[in-house]
Design a protein around this motif. Structure first.
Motif, PDB file in Angstrom:
ATOM      1  N   ALA A  24       0.218  -2.649  -5.109  1.00 23.02           N
ATOM      2  CA  ALA A  24       1.285  -3.174  -5.960  1.00 23.02           C
ATOM      3  C   ALA A  24       2.052  -2.023  -6.584  1.00 23.02           C
ATOM      4  N   ASN A  25       3.328  -2.244  -6.793  1.00 20.97           N
ATOM      5  CA  ASN A  25       4.171  -1.279  -7.508  1.00 20.97           C
ATOM      6  C   ASN A  25       4.016   0.135  -6.947  1.00 20.97           C
ATOM      7  N   HIS A  26       4.182   0.260  -5.648  1.00 26.27           N
ATOM      8  CA  HIS A  26       4.111   1.560  -4.972  1.00 26.27           C
ATOM      9  C   HIS A  26       2.768   2.256  -5.193  1.00 26.27           C
ATOM     10  N   GLY A  27       1.693   1.462  -5.185  1.00 25.48           N
ATOM     11  CA  GLY A  27       0.348   2.021  -5.219  1.00 25.48           C
ATOM     12  C   GLY A  27      -0.251   2.278  -6.585  1.00 25.48           C
ATOM     13  N   LYS A  28       0.365   1.759  -7.628  1.00 28.01           N
ATOM     14  CA  LYS A  28      -0.159   1.969  -8.986  1.00 28.01           C
ATOM     15  C   LYS A  28      -1.417   1.132  -9.218  1.00 28.01           C
ATOM     16  N   ALA A  29      -2.317   1.643 -10.050  1.00 25.99           N
ATOM     17  CA  ALA A  29      -3.576   0.955 -10.353  1.00 25.99           C
ATOM     18  C   ALA A  29      -3.403  -0.125 -11.411  1.00 25.99           C
ATOM     19  N   ALA A  30      -2.526   0.093 -12.387  1.00 25.39           N
ATOM     20  CA  ALA A  30      -2.430  -0.793 -13.551  1.00 25.39           C
ATOM     21  C   ALA A  30      -2.254  -2.272 -13.197  1.00 25.39           C
ATOM     22  N   PRO A  31      -1.342  -2.652 -12.291  1.00 25.79           N
ATOM     23  CA  PRO A  31      -1.213  -4.085 -11.995  1.00 25.79           C
ATOM     24  C   PRO A  31      -2.478  -4.667 -11.362  1.00 25.79           C
ATOM     25  N   LEU A  32      -3.140  -3.875 -10.540  1.00 30.70           N
ATOM     26  CA  LEU A  32      -4.359  -4.354  -9.880  1.00 30.70           C
ATOM     27  C   LEU A  32      -5.494  -4.543 -10.879  1.00 30.70           C
ATOM     28  N   ASP A  67     -12.885  -9.321  -4.853  1.00 31.02           N
ATOM     29  CA  ASP A  67     -13.961  -8.684  -5.621  1.00 31.02           C
ATOM     30  C   ASP A  67     -13.348  -7.889  -6.764  1.00 31.02           C
ATOM     31  N   ASP A  68     -14.174  -7.135  -7.478  1.00 32.65           N
ATOM     32  CA  ASP A  68     -13.647  -6.382  -8.629  1.00 32.65           C
ATOM     33  C   ASP A  68     -13.388  -4.909  -8.312  1.00 32.65           C
ATOM     34  N   ARG A  69     -13.436  -4.543  -7.060  1.00 30.07           N
ATOM     35  CA  ARG A  69     -13.286  -3.152  -6.638  1.00 30.07           C
ATOM     36  C   ARG A  69     -11.814  -2.747  -6.541  1.00 30.07           C
ATOM     37  N   ILE A  70     -11.456  -1.653  -7.192  1.00 27.73           N
ATOM     38  CA  ILE A  70     -10.142  -1.022  -7.052  1.00 27.73           C
ATOM     39  C   ILE A  70     -10.420   0.379  -6.521  1.00 27.73           C
ATOM     40  N   TYR A  71      -9.771   0.728  -5.450  1.00 24.04           N
ATOM     41  CA  TYR A  71     -10.064   2.001  -4.797  1.00 24.04           C
ATOM     42  C   TYR A  71      -8.780   2.644  -4.292  1.00 24.04           C
ATOM     43  N   GLN A  72      -8.856   3.931  -3.978  1.00 29.06           N
ATOM     44  CA  GLN A  72      -7.714   4.645  -3.434  1.00 29.06           C
ATOM     45  C   GLN A  72      -7.906   4.878  -1.946  1.00 29.06           C
ATOM     46  N   HIS A  73      -6.771   4.955  -1.248  1.00 25.87           N
ATOM     47  CA  HIS A  73      -6.789   5.192   0.192  1.00 25.87           C
ATOM     48  C   HIS A  73      -5.711   6.221   0.534  1.00 25.87           C
ATOM     49  N   ASP A  74      -6.101   7.250   1.235  1.00 24.03           N
ATOM     50  CA  ASP A  74      -5.158   8.309   1.616  1.00 24.03           C
ATOM     51  C   ASP A  74      -4.350   7.861   2.829  1.00 24.03           C
ATOM     52  N   MET A  75      -3.056   7.658   2.609  1.00 20.85           N
ATOM     53  CA  MET A  75      -2.170   7.230   3.690  1.00 20.85           C
ATOM     54  C   MET A  75      -1.433   8.417   4.314  1.00 20.85           C
ATOM     55  N   GLY A  77       0.545  12.417   3.765  1.00 17.47           N
ATOM     56  CA  GLY A  77       1.735  12.911   3.101  1.00 17.47           C
ATOM     57  C   GLY A  77       1.623  12.951   1.588  1.00 17.47           C
ATOM     58  N   GLY A  78       0.410  12.985   1.077  1.00 16.84           N
ATOM     59  CA  GLY A  78       0.196  13.017  -0.366  1.00 16.84           C
ATOM     60  C   GLY A  78       0.240  11.659  -1.037  1.00 16.84           C
ATOM     61  N   PHE A  79       0.391  10.584  -0.260  1.00 17.91           N
ATOM     62  CA  PHE A  79       0.429   9.226  -0.826  1.00 17.91           C
ATOM     63  C   PHE A  79      -0.978   8.635  -0.786  1.00 17.91           C
ATOM     64  N   VAL A  80      -1.549   8.428  -1.983  1.00 16.10           N
ATOM     65  CA  VAL A  80      -2.913   7.914  -2.109  1.00 16.10           C
ATOM     66  C   VAL A  80      -2.876   6.706  -3.051  1.00 16.10           C
ATOM     67  N   PRO A  81      -2.433   5.548  -2.551  1.00 13.66           N
ATOM     68  CA  PRO A  81      -2.266   4.368  -3.402  1.00 13.66           C
ATOM     69  C   PRO A  81      -3.598   3.701  -3.754  1.00 13.66           C
ATOM     70  N   PHE A  82      -3.556   2.945  -4.838  1.00  9.36           N
ATOM     71  CA  PHE A  82      -4.689   2.100  -5.223  1.00  9.36           C
ATOM     72  C   PHE A  82      -4.582   0.778  -4.476  1.00  9.36           C
ATOM     73  N   ARG A  83      -5.745   0.217  -4.147  1.00 10.63           N
ATOM     74  CA  ARG A  83      -5.821  -1.040  -3.395  1.00 10.63           C
ATOM     75  C   ARG A  83      -6.879  -1.958  -3.987  1.00 10.63           C
ATOM     76  N   ARG A  84      -6.761  -3.235  -3.613  1.00 13.85           N
ATOM     77  CA  ARG A  84      -7.795  -4.236  -3.894  1.00 13.85           C
ATOM     78  C   ARG A  84      -8.016  -5.060  -2.647  1.00 13.85           C
ATOM     79  N   ASN A  85      -9.261  -5.461  -2.443  1.00  9.88           N
ATOM     80  CA  ASN A  85      -9.580  -6.326  -1.318  1.00  9.88           C
ATOM     81  C   ASN A  85      -9.214  -7.765  -1.663  1.00  9.88           C
ATOM     82  N   VAL A  86      -8.644  -8.459  -0.673  1.00 12.12           N
ATOM     83  CA  VAL A  86      -8.255  -9.853  -0.840  1.00 12.12           C
ATOM     84  C   VAL A  86      -8.606 -10.636   0.413  1.00 12.12           C
TER      85      VAL A  86
END
Length: 148
Positions: A24-32, A67-75, A77-86
Protein backbone atom coordinates in the motif's frame (compact mmCIF):
# COMPACT_ATOMS: atom_id res chain seq x y z
CA UNK A 1 -13.60 -6.28 11.56
CA UNK A 2 -12.67 -3.35 9.36
CA UNK A 3 -12.98 -2.69 5.65
CA UNK A 4 -10.40 -0.93 3.51
CA UNK A 5 -9.79 0.33 0.01
CA UNK A 6 -6.31 0.41 -1.51
CA UNK A 7 -5.52 2.23 -4.74
CA UNK A 8 -3.29 0.38 -7.20
CA UNK A 9 -3.01 0.18 -10.96
CA UNK A 10 -4.30 -3.13 -12.24
CA UNK A 11 -0.87 -4.22 -13.50
CA UNK A 12 0.73 -3.65 -10.08
CA UNK A 13 -2.17 -5.37 -8.34
CA UNK A 14 -1.75 -8.41 -10.56
CA UNK A 15 1.68 -9.09 -9.00
CA UNK A 16 0.06 -9.18 -5.57
CA UNK A 17 -2.73 -11.48 -6.72
CA UNK A 18 -0.19 -13.90 -8.15
CA UNK A 19 1.90 -13.78 -4.96
CA UNK A 20 -0.89 -13.63 -2.35
CA UNK A 21 0.26 -10.33 -0.87
CA UNK A 22 -0.64 -6.64 -0.76
CA UNK A 23 1.40 -3.47 -0.65
CA UNK A 24 0.00 0.00 0.00
CA UNK A 25 1.05 3.58 -0.61
CA UNK A 26 4.19 2.69 -2.57
CA UNK A 27 5.33 0.11 -0.02
CA UNK A 28 4.82 2.00 3.23
CA UNK A 29 4.30 0.00 6.44
CA UNK A 30 1.91 2.39 8.23
CA UNK A 31 -1.29 1.56 6.28
CA UNK A 32 -0.63 -2.17 6.60
CA UNK A 33 -0.15 -1.85 10.36
CA UNK A 34 -3.69 -0.47 10.69
CA UNK A 35 -5.15 -3.66 9.21
CA UNK A 36 -5.89 -6.74 11.30
CA UNK A 37 -6.25 -10.43 10.40
CA UNK A 38 -9.76 -10.96 9.06
CA UNK A 39 -10.16 -7.41 7.74
CA UNK A 40 -11.34 -7.08 4.14
CA UNK A 41 -9.74 -5.00 1.39
CA UNK A 42 -11.19 -3.92 -1.94
CA UNK A 43 -8.82 -2.55 -4.57
CA UNK A 44 -9.56 0.43 -6.77
CA UNK A 45 -7.57 0.74 -10.00
CA UNK A 46 -7.69 4.20 -11.56
CA UNK A 47 -5.49 2.92 -14.41
CA UNK A 48 -4.73 -0.39 -16.10
CA UNK A 49 -1.00 0.33 -16.19
CA UNK A 50 0.94 2.44 -13.70
CA UNK A 51 3.19 4.04 -16.31
CA UNK A 52 0.37 4.93 -18.74
CA UNK A 53 -2.29 7.62 -18.60
CA UNK A 54 -5.27 5.56 -19.83
CA UNK A 55 -8.02 5.60 -17.18
CA UNK A 56 -9.68 2.42 -15.96
CA UNK A 57 -11.64 3.45 -12.81
CA UNK A 58 -12.76 -0.01 -11.65
CA UNK A 59 -12.70 -1.98 -8.42
CA UNK A 60 -10.42 -4.83 -9.44
CA UNK A 61 -9.82 -7.22 -6.55
CA UNK A 62 -11.05 -8.23 -3.12
CA UNK A 63 -8.99 -9.89 -0.39
CA UNK A 64 -8.95 -10.76 3.30
CA UNK A 65 -5.95 -10.12 5.56
CA UNK A 66 -4.55 -13.60 6.27
CA UNK A 67 -2.33 -13.07 9.30
CA UNK A 68 -0.60 -10.45 11.44
CA UNK A 69 2.75 -10.59 9.64
CA UNK A 70 4.15 -7.45 7.99
CA UNK A 71 7.40 -8.02 6.16
CA UNK A 72 9.71 -6.42 3.61
CA UNK A 73 10.59 -7.79 0.20
CA UNK A 74 13.51 -6.67 -1.95
CA UNK A 75 12.19 -5.93 -5.43
CA UNK A 76 15.56 -4.68 -6.67
CA UNK A 77 16.85 -1.23 -7.45
CA UNK A 78 16.74 -0.27 -3.78
CA UNK A 79 12.95 -0.74 -3.55
CA UNK A 80 12.14 -2.80 -0.45
CA UNK A 81 8.38 -2.39 0.18
CA UNK A 82 6.38 -3.67 3.13
CA UNK A 83 3.83 -6.41 2.43
CA UNK A 84 1.04 -8.38 4.07
CA UNK A 85 -0.26 -11.80 3.19
CA UNK A 86 -3.86 -11.95 2.01
CA UNK A 87 -6.36 -14.39 0.56
CA UNK A 88 -7.72 -13.05 -2.74
CA UNK A 89 -11.16 -14.12 -3.87
CA UNK A 90 -11.96 -14.73 -7.52
CA UNK A 91 -13.71 -11.53 -8.55
CA UNK A 92 -14.81 -9.55 -11.57
CA UNK A 93 -13.89 -5.93 -12.19
CA UNK A 94 -16.66 -3.44 -11.40
CA UNK A 95 -16.73 0.14 -12.72
CA UNK A 96 -16.92 2.77 -9.99
CA UNK A 97 -19.06 5.35 -11.82
CA UNK A 98 -22.43 3.55 -11.37
CA UNK A 99 -21.69 3.18 -7.63
CA UNK A 100 -20.60 6.74 -6.82
CA UNK A 101 -24.08 7.93 -5.82
CA UNK A 102 -24.50 5.10 -3.32
CA UNK A 103 -21.02 5.03 -1.75
CA UNK A 104 -21.19 6.87 1.57
CA UNK A 105 -17.43 7.37 1.90
CA UNK A 106 -17.61 9.64 -1.15
CA UNK A 107 -19.06 12.78 0.40
CA UNK A 108 -18.69 15.18 -2.56
CA UNK A 109 -20.01 13.30 -5.59
CA UNK A 110 -18.65 15.98 -7.95
CA UNK A 111 -15.13 15.26 -6.64
CA UNK A 112 -15.57 11.53 -6.19
CA UNK A 113 -11.88 10.72 -6.67
CA UNK A 114 -10.75 12.77 -3.67
CA UNK A 115 -11.05 9.99 -1.03
CA UNK A 116 -8.62 7.85 -3.05
CA UNK A 117 -5.81 10.42 -3.18
CA UNK A 118 -4.10 9.08 -0.06
CA UNK A 119 -3.92 5.52 -1.43
CA UNK A 120 -5.49 3.67 1.50
CA UNK A 121 -8.71 4.44 3.30
CA UNK A 122 -11.03 2.74 5.71
CA UNK A 123 -14.55 2.39 4.31
CA UNK A 124 -17.89 1.59 5.95
CA UNK A 125 -19.15 -1.98 5.94
CA UNK A 126 -22.20 -1.04 3.84
CA UNK A 127 -19.95 0.41 1.13
CA UNK A 128 -17.76 -2.68 1.16
CA UNK A 129 -20.86 -4.88 0.81
CA UNK A 130 -22.13 -2.83 -2.13
CA UNK A 131 -18.82 -3.12 -3.96
CA UNK A 132 -18.38 -6.82 -3.08
CA UNK A 133 -21.91 -7.64 -4.31
CA UNK A 134 -20.91 -6.49 -7.79
CA UNK A 135 -17.56 -8.27 -7.75
CA UNK A 136 -18.60 -11.70 -6.46
CA UNK A 137 -21.14 -14.27 -7.56
CA UNK A 138 -24.17 -14.65 -5.27
CA UNK A 139 -22.97 -17.82 -3.51
CA UNK A 140 -19.51 -16.41 -2.90
CA UNK A 141 -20.95 -13.12 -1.62
CA UNK A 142 -23.31 -14.89 0.79
CA UNK A 143 -20.50 -17.08 2.13
CA UNK A 144 -18.63 -13.94 3.26
CA UNK A 145 -21.38 -13.12 5.72
CA UNK A 146 -22.08 -16.74 6.73
CA UNK A 147 -18.45 -17.04 7.95
CA UNK A 148 -18.85 -14.21 10.48
Amino acid sequence: MNYWSIVASKDHLQRGIEGGFIQANHGKAAPLKQMQPGDWVVFYSPKLEYEKSEKYQHFTAIAQIADDRIYQHDMGGGFVPFRRNVRFLPARDVPIRPLIGALTFIKDKSRWGAPFRFGTLQIPEEDFKLIAKGMLDDEQYQSLWDEQ
